[in-house]
Design a protein around this motif. Sequence first.
Motif, PDB file in Angstrom:
ATOM      1  N   PRO A   5     -41.170  31.611 -12.295  1.00  0.00           N
ATOM      2  CA  PRO A   5     -40.348  30.925 -13.390  1.00  0.00           C
ATOM      3  C   PRO A   5     -40.882  29.543 -13.793  1.00  0.00           C
ATOM      4  CG  PRO A   5     -38.887  31.537 -11.476  1.00  0.00           C
ATOM      5  CD  PRO A   5     -40.130  31.817 -11.109  1.00  0.00           C
ATOM      6  N   LEU A   6     -41.775  28.952 -12.964  1.00  0.00           N
ATOM      7  CA  LEU A   6     -42.284  27.526 -13.246  1.00  0.00           C
ATOM      8  C   LEU A   6     -43.486  27.930 -14.222  1.00  0.00           C
ATOM      9  CD1 LEU A   6     -42.276  26.171  -9.710  1.00  0.00           C
ATOM     10  CD2 LEU A   6     -41.253  25.197 -11.325  1.00  0.00           C
ATOM     11  N   ALA A  11     -44.033  24.584 -16.457  1.00  0.00           N
ATOM     12  CA  ALA A  11     -43.255  23.269 -15.643  1.00  0.00           C
ATOM     13  C   ALA A  11     -44.311  22.545 -15.186  1.00  0.00           C
ATOM     14  CB  ALA A  11     -42.375  23.816 -14.763  1.00  0.00           C
ATOM     15  N   GLU A  12     -44.225  20.965 -15.231  1.00  0.00           N
ATOM     16  CA  GLU A  12     -45.053  20.235 -14.713  1.00  0.00           C
ATOM     17  C   GLU A  12     -44.060  19.160 -13.696  1.00  0.00           C
ATOM     18  OE1 GLU A  12     -47.321  18.265 -17.484  1.00  0.00           O
ATOM     19  OE2 GLU A  12     -48.650  19.989 -18.106  1.00  0.00           O
ATOM     20  N   PRO A  13     -43.725  19.807 -12.571  1.00  0.00           N
ATOM     21  CA  PRO A  13     -42.718  19.241 -11.866  1.00  0.00           C
ATOM     22  C   PRO A  13     -43.042  17.870 -11.150  1.00  0.00           C
ATOM     23  CG  PRO A  13     -43.096  21.045 -10.888  1.00  0.00           C
ATOM     24  CD  PRO A  13     -43.923  21.082 -12.066  1.00  0.00           C
ATOM     25  N   GLY A  14     -42.237  16.884 -11.091  1.00  0.00           N
ATOM     26  CA  GLY A  14     -42.585  15.736 -10.326  1.00  0.00           C
ATOM     27  C   GLY A  14     -42.970  16.149  -8.886  1.00  0.00           C
ATOM     28  N   LEU A  29     -38.471  20.789  -5.324  1.00  0.00           N
ATOM     29  CA  LEU A  29     -39.038  20.047  -6.381  1.00  0.00           C
ATOM     30  C   LEU A  29     -37.864  19.239  -7.161  1.00  0.00           C
ATOM     31  CD1 LEU A  29     -40.687  23.077  -8.281  1.00  0.00           C
ATOM     32  CD2 LEU A  29     -41.716  21.261  -7.067  1.00  0.00           C
ATOM     33  N   PRO A  30     -38.114  18.119  -7.547  1.00  0.00           N
ATOM     34  CA  PRO A  30     -36.990  17.180  -8.233  1.00  0.00           C
ATOM     35  C   PRO A  30     -36.202  17.896  -9.049  1.00  0.00           C
ATOM     36  CG  PRO A  30     -39.383  16.507  -8.709  1.00  0.00           C
ATOM     37  CD  PRO A  30     -39.317  17.577  -7.875  1.00  0.00           C
ATOM     38  N   GLY A  31     -35.106  17.492  -8.824  1.00  0.00           N
ATOM     39  CA  GLY A  31     -33.842  18.097  -9.662  1.00  0.00           C
ATOM     40  C   GLY A  31     -33.358  19.482  -9.284  1.00  0.00           C
ATOM     41  N   GLN A  32     -34.028  19.933  -8.167  1.00  0.00           N
ATOM     42  CA  GLN A  32     -33.351  21.364  -7.609  1.00  0.00           C
ATOM     43  C   GLN A  32     -32.260  21.060  -6.798  1.00  0.00           C
ATOM     44  OE1 GLN A  32     -36.679  23.356  -5.855  1.00  0.00           O
ATOM     45  NE2 GLN A  32     -36.877  24.631  -7.679  1.00  0.00           N
ATOM     46  N   THR A  33     -31.000  22.007  -6.984  1.00  0.00           N
ATOM     47  CA  THR A  33     -29.812  21.876  -6.163  1.00  0.00           C
ATOM     48  C   THR A  33     -30.448  22.385  -5.087  1.00  0.00           C
ATOM     49  OG1 THR A  33     -29.579  24.149  -6.653  1.00  0.00           O
ATOM     50  CG2 THR A  33     -28.379  22.212  -8.062  1.00  0.00           C
ATOM     51  N   ALA A  35     -29.027  24.916  -3.333  1.00  0.00           N
ATOM     52  CA  ALA A  35     -29.207  26.344  -3.529  1.00  0.00           C
ATOM     53  C   ALA A  35     -30.658  26.804  -3.848  1.00  0.00           C
ATOM     54  CB  ALA A  35     -28.022  27.101  -3.820  1.00  0.00           C
ATOM     55  N   ALA A  36     -31.018  26.099  -4.826  1.00  0.00           N
ATOM     56  CA  ALA A  36     -32.255  26.259  -5.548  1.00  0.00           C
ATOM     57  C   ALA A  36     -33.456  26.407  -4.511  1.00  0.00           C
ATOM     58  CB  ALA A  36     -32.505  25.440  -6.642  1.00  0.00           C
ATOM     59  N   TRP A  39     -33.316  28.828  -2.044  1.00  0.00           N
ATOM     60  CA  TRP A  39     -33.841  30.387  -2.585  1.00  0.00           C
ATOM     61  C   TRP A  39     -35.408  30.286  -2.593  1.00  0.00           C
ATOM     62  CZ3 TRP A  39     -30.722  32.702  -7.299  1.00  0.00           C
ATOM     63  CH2 TRP A  39     -29.631  33.238  -6.895  1.00  0.00           C
ATOM     64  N   PRO A  84     -27.526  18.436  -5.717  1.00  0.00           N
ATOM     65  CA  PRO A  84     -28.977  18.140  -5.828  1.00  0.00           C
ATOM     66  C   PRO A  84     -29.362  18.121  -4.388  1.00  0.00           C
ATOM     67  CG  PRO A  84     -27.556  16.694  -7.352  1.00  0.00           C
ATOM     68  CD  PRO A  84     -26.582  17.257  -6.438  1.00  0.00           C
TER      69      PRO A  84
ATOM     70  N   GLY B  52     -36.550  16.412 -13.738  1.00  0.00           N
ATOM     71  CA  GLY B  52     -37.512  16.299 -12.817  1.00  0.00           C
ATOM     72  C   GLY B  52     -38.283  17.431 -12.734  1.00  0.00           C
ATOM     73  N   LEU B  53     -37.954  18.558 -13.027  1.00  0.00           N
ATOM     74  CA  LEU B  53     -38.615  20.125 -13.113  1.00  0.00           C
ATOM     75  C   LEU B  53     -39.788  19.936 -14.186  1.00  0.00           C
ATOM     76  CD1 LEU B  53     -35.805  22.230 -12.359  1.00  0.00           C
ATOM     77  CD2 LEU B  53     -38.215  21.843 -10.745  1.00  0.00           C
ATOM     78  N   GLY B  54     -39.863  18.981 -15.204  1.00  0.00           N
ATOM     79  CA  GLY B  54     -40.881  18.926 -16.243  1.00  0.00           C
ATOM     80  C   GLY B  54     -41.144  20.248 -16.903  1.00  0.00           C
TER      81      GLY B  54
END
Lengths: 103, 470
Positions: A5-6, A11-14, A29-33, A35-36, A39, A84, B52-54
């Motif tokens: 998915p990235l 995606a260029e995550p932090g 990864l920043p922003g993931q819950t 649950a994410a 998974w 989060p 944050g996932l960019g």
Amino acid sequence: MRRTPLDLVRAEPGPAYTVTFDGREIPVLPGQTAAAALWSAGITSWRTTRRTGEPRGVFCGIGVCFDCLVTINGRPNQRACLVPAEPGDVITTQEGTGHDGRN
Amino acid sequence: MGGTEQHTLVVIGAGPAGIAAALAAADAGVRVTIVDSAPQAGGQFYRRPAAGLGARRPQALHHAWGTWESLNARLQAHIAADRIRHLTDHHVWFVERLETAFTVHALVGPEQTDPDTVTADAVVLATGGYEKVLPFPGWTLPGVVTAGGAQAMLKGGLVLPGRTVVVAGTGPLLMPVAAGLAAAGATIAAYIESADPKSLVRHASTLARNPAKLAEGAQYGAALARHGVPVRMRHTVVRAHGTARLEAVTVAALDAEGRIRPGTGRRIACDTLAVGHGMLPHTDLAETLGCALDGVRVAVDAEQRTDVPGIWAAGEATGIGGAVLSLAEGEIAGHSVAAQLQGTDPDPRGWSAAAKTRSRLRAFFAAIDTVYAPPAHWPESVTDETVLCRCEEVTAGEIREAVEGLGAGDLRTVKLLTRAGMGWCQGRICAPGVAGVAGCPADTARRPFARPVPLGVLAGPADTEPNRHH
């Protein structure tokens, strides 16, 4: 290699950080819950039911069904699909109500 | 509503309907507060990855992304100019009717413990919908998720539930879900639809008036073909197999009456089942306000007004029909609110395009509804051991005993005898399944509050609540 998915959304995550699940370190990864994050680590269940002890994880994914309840930093009944994951969170399997036993 | 003060509107929900209502009202000079449970605007349809996932190409997971970009640009402009305030992470549990205004009560943050309130002259309920899933043996195994849930986790968290997915159930939502999961790297082992979309030809004239919807369907169909997804129409999942998690599903063919054709069962190995049987409107807040319902949806007039003065409703709360219909309904609601609050005569010419879209798409989704229905005899496949109420772990056998042994004839009696529907989700997930197995009508539940509320919030004096907005 399999597409992810990235890759799909370029995606260029932090920078990733870690949380623990039942003592095991997992990357987030920043922003993931919560649950994410679970998974991503290949974990699909993090609660056992009160009556028959059956395993449960995400079902509705949008906060309606309450199946994904989990204990985070000692606090039970958190909906993993909404909360989060914060750096250093201690996530543990919620047994039953989460108020008895090891939780 | 006081003298020269500027009139205020609170919109509950920041999906397509809520944003469209807020924009139309704000354009006309109404001060708007949007209250929404998510961390960012968009609702379920325009759910985006966390910042944050960019994600540089979020549109890869979306249809009609340009519509979202222009909506969001207008929204951000209004927010910057202080004409719209957007309260994120606010979970509304109750709308209180005051003498000439309404107070919206919310719980703040993902943990939903701190209270907040917003008072306004008018309310637009744009609370959206949620997915209906009918039970079958094994549906509580980890790895079985709702189709919309798999999509939400993908759009928001950029994660997949597994590697090998069966997408099953009925309804048009299954197509974008399967196409999205395949594009993101999952193998779709099978696409199982219980309806026969060929029967849509009976609605040819309605379809012909909706070329964009047909093109959208064709696009998803082509995507599934490109990914080599095996598609089975008039098939259903009979059982999910596994112990600690899902390992396989058995699917079978359906006959013309919606019964499983004996001897057609086939086992498909998979680690994920994404399943759904259509959508249901969120009506809790409307019901507590006393708004009339039309079946399972909030009843509205041509201006999207409910029968409670001061309360409008738009989007899937008033009937399932997708994002474009929600945008049209929201726009009409916003115009109507502005006219009423400002004491001017509403001018339907101002929303004639939206009204045309609304009637065209309502006809389209009425046709869709007649075609995509769960198999008529689905309760016959639900074994006595199958858990129907996932929260309270009530089995089909217990429900049948309540009906056949104890004489329960309606959902409320079944619930009181078995606890089915009394748990965390308050019957949102199990009501259609329990009603089907019990053989009674799936009436709406009339929940006093729209979500669990800490006792301290209920006991606390209203005038000392923190962060009170006006």
